[in-house]
Design a protein around this motif. Sequence first.
Motif, PDB file in Angstrom:
ATOM      1  N   LEU A  22       9.799   2.054   4.272  1.00  0.00           N
ATOM      2  CA  LEU A  22       9.947   2.859   5.476  1.00  0.00           C
ATOM      3  C   LEU A  22       8.590   3.438   5.812  1.00  0.00           C
ATOM      4  CD1 LEU A  22      11.706   4.305   7.604  1.00  0.00           C
ATOM      5  CD2 LEU A  22      12.034   6.118   5.922  1.00  0.00           C
ATOM      6  N   LEU A  23       8.102   3.133   7.007  1.00  0.00           N
ATOM      7  CA  LEU A  23       6.817   3.663   7.444  1.00  0.00           C
ATOM      8  C   LEU A  23       7.048   4.667   8.555  1.00  0.00           C
ATOM      9  CD1 LEU A  23       4.359   0.624   7.633  1.00  0.00           C
ATOM     10  CD2 LEU A  23       4.313   2.539   6.061  1.00  0.00           C
ATOM     11  N   ASN A  24       6.826   5.918   8.250  1.00  0.00           N
ATOM     12  CA  ASN A  24       6.912   6.957   9.266  1.00  0.00           C
ATOM     13  C   ASN A  24       5.645   6.945  10.106  1.00  0.00           C
ATOM     14  OD1 ASN A  24       9.438   8.042   8.411  1.00  0.00           O
ATOM     15  ND2 ASN A  24       8.366   8.963   6.676  1.00  0.00           N
ATOM     16  N   HIS A  25       5.708   7.587  11.249  1.00  0.00           N
ATOM     17  CA  HIS A  25       4.546   7.675  12.129  1.00  0.00           C
ATOM     18  C   HIS A  25       3.358   8.248  11.353  1.00  0.00           C
ATOM     19  CE1 HIS A  25       2.336   8.009  15.833  1.00  0.00           C
ATOM     20  NE2 HIS A  25       2.018   9.257  15.526  1.00  0.00           N
ATOM     21  N   GLY A  26       2.259   7.549  11.394  1.00  0.00           N
ATOM     22  CA  GLY A  26       1.051   8.003  10.710  1.00  0.00           C
ATOM     23  C   GLY A  26       0.897   7.461   9.298  1.00  0.00           C
ATOM     24  N   ASP A  27       1.919   6.822   8.760  1.00  0.00           N
ATOM     25  CA  ASP A  27       1.846   6.318   7.391  1.00  0.00           C
ATOM     26  C   ASP A  27       1.114   4.983   7.275  1.00  0.00           C
ATOM     27  OD1 ASP A  27       3.171   8.502   6.409  1.00  0.00           O
ATOM     28  OD2 ASP A  27       5.097   7.490   6.170  1.00  0.00           O
ATOM     29  N   ALA A  28       0.940   4.280   8.367  1.00  0.00           N
ATOM     30  CA  ALA A  28       0.292   2.966   8.316  1.00  0.00           C
ATOM     31  C   ALA A  28      -1.126   3.073   7.766  1.00  0.00           C
ATOM     32  CB  ALA A  28       0.290   2.313   9.692  1.00  0.00           C
ATOM     33  N   THR A  29      -1.860   4.086   8.180  1.00  0.00           N
ATOM     34  CA  THR A  29      -3.227   4.258   7.689  1.00  0.00           C
ATOM     35  C   THR A  29      -3.219   4.531   6.192  1.00  0.00           C
ATOM     36  OG1 THR A  29      -3.951   5.101   9.829  1.00  0.00           O
ATOM     37  CG2 THR A  29      -5.355   5.593   7.949  1.00  0.00           C
ATOM     38  N   LYS A  30      -2.298   5.351   5.731  1.00  0.00           N
ATOM     39  CA  LYS A  30      -2.195   5.648   4.301  1.00  0.00           C
ATOM     40  C   LYS A  30      -1.851   4.377   3.516  1.00  0.00           C
ATOM     41  CE  LYS A  30      -0.541  10.314   5.156  1.00  0.00           C
ATOM     42  NZ  LYS A  30       0.643  11.185   5.091  1.00  0.00           N
ATOM     43  N   LEU A  31      -0.923   3.584   4.035  1.00  0.00           N
ATOM     44  CA  LEU A  31      -0.552   2.346   3.371  1.00  0.00           C
ATOM     45  C   LEU A  31      -1.734   1.386   3.336  1.00  0.00           C
ATOM     46  CD1 LEU A  31       1.528   0.508   2.023  1.00  0.00           C
ATOM     47  CD2 LEU A  31       2.240  -0.224   4.306  1.00  0.00           C
ATOM     48  N   TYR A  32      -2.433   1.240   4.437  1.00  0.00           N
ATOM     49  CA  TYR A  32      -3.599   0.356   4.508  1.00  0.00           C
ATOM     50  C   TYR A  32      -4.649   0.769   3.475  1.00  0.00           C
ATOM     51  CZ  TYR A  32      -7.739  -2.018   6.310  1.00  0.00           C
ATOM     52  OH  TYR A  32      -8.871  -2.790   6.417  1.00  0.00           O
ATOM     53  N   ASN A  33      -4.941   2.055   3.401  1.00  0.00           N
ATOM     54  CA  ASN A  33      -5.932   2.539   2.438  1.00  0.00           C
ATOM     55  C   ASN A  33      -5.461   2.314   0.997  1.00  0.00           C
ATOM     56  OD1 ASN A  33      -7.797   3.318   4.381  1.00  0.00           O
ATOM     57  ND2 ASN A  33      -6.888   5.344   4.593  1.00  0.00           N
ATOM     58  N   SER A  34      -4.180   2.467   0.748  1.00  0.00           N
ATOM     59  CA  SER A  34      -3.635   2.220  -0.588  1.00  0.00           C
ATOM     60  C   SER A  34      -3.755   0.746  -0.962  1.00  0.00           C
ATOM     61  CB  SER A  34      -2.170   2.649  -0.654  1.00  0.00           C
ATOM     62  OG  SER A  34      -2.051   4.031  -0.496  1.00  0.00           O
ATOM     63  N   ILE A  35      -3.493  -0.139  -0.002  1.00  0.00           N
ATOM     64  CA  ILE A  35      -3.615  -1.576  -0.257  1.00  0.00           C
ATOM     65  C   ILE A  35      -5.069  -1.931  -0.559  1.00  0.00           C
ATOM     66  CG2 ILE A  35      -3.405  -3.883   0.764  1.00  0.00           C
ATOM     67  CD1 ILE A  35      -0.959  -2.775   2.323  1.00  0.00           C
ATOM     68  N   LYS A  36      -6.004  -1.335   0.165  1.00  0.00           N
ATOM     69  CA  LYS A  36      -7.427  -1.584  -0.098  1.00  0.00           C
ATOM     70  C   LYS A  36      -7.793  -1.162  -1.520  1.00  0.00           C
ATOM     71  CE  LYS A  36     -10.672  -0.758   2.848  1.00  0.00           C
ATOM     72  NZ  LYS A  36     -11.546  -0.162   3.882  1.00  0.00           N
ATOM     73  N   ILE A  37      -7.272  -0.028  -1.958  1.00  0.00           N
ATOM     74  CA  ILE A  37      -7.542   0.435  -3.322  1.00  0.00           C
ATOM     75  C   ILE A  37      -6.918  -0.537  -4.321  1.00  0.00           C
ATOM     76  CG2 ILE A  37      -7.000   2.252  -4.998  1.00  0.00           C
ATOM     77  CD1 ILE A  37      -7.244   4.248  -2.601  1.00  0.00           C
ATOM     78  N   LEU A  38      -5.693  -0.960  -4.055  1.00  0.00           N
ATOM     79  CA  LEU A  38      -4.992  -1.888  -4.942  1.00  0.00           C
ATOM     80  C   LEU A  38      -5.776  -3.186  -5.130  1.00  0.00           C
ATOM     81  CD1 LEU A  38      -2.335  -2.568  -6.513  1.00  0.00           C
ATOM     82  CD2 LEU A  38      -1.523  -3.563  -4.377  1.00  0.00           C
ATOM     83  N   PHE A  39      -6.376  -3.663  -4.056  1.00  0.00           N
ATOM     84  CA  PHE A  39      -7.144  -4.906  -4.114  1.00  0.00           C
ATOM     85  C   PHE A  39      -8.618  -4.660  -4.442  1.00  0.00           C
ATOM     86  CE2 PHE A  39      -3.374  -6.425  -1.997  1.00  0.00           C
ATOM     87  CZ  PHE A  39      -3.218  -7.692  -2.540  1.00  0.00           C
ATOM     88  N   GLU A  40      -8.914  -3.469  -4.920  1.00  0.00           N
ATOM     89  CA  GLU A  40     -10.244  -3.106  -5.427  1.00  0.00           C
ATOM     90  C   GLU A  40     -11.375  -3.443  -4.468  1.00  0.00           C
ATOM     91  OE1 GLU A  40     -10.190  -5.095  -9.231  1.00  0.00           O
ATOM     92  OE2 GLU A  40      -9.052  -3.449 -10.120  1.00  0.00           O
ATOM     93  N   GLY A  41     -11.208  -3.104  -3.213  1.00  0.00           N
ATOM     94  CA  GLY A  41     -12.273  -3.270  -2.240  1.00  0.00           C
ATOM     95  C   GLY A  41     -12.455  -4.665  -1.693  1.00  0.00           C
TER      96      GLY A  41
END
Length: 78
Positions: A22-41
Amino acid sequence: SDLRGVKLRYLIEFLKEEGLLLLNHGDATKLYNSIKILFEGKNIGAYTSVFDNKVFSITDQKYINSKISFAKMFKEIL
């Protein structure tokens, strides 16, 4: 990188359709940044290639094919 971004979008939409994400308004940026961290840059694609509506349509045959593949991959989990 844009292709990776589109595939990530397909996976995110699949998880949303399955009720697992579930992505609430504004959560897309947080998810994107988390995915970037997960994939180590590593280059996962630009934010717009993941979340821009121009790259995604629920009726897109490529998305439908990806959705079928995801369902097969995750059938033991879902």
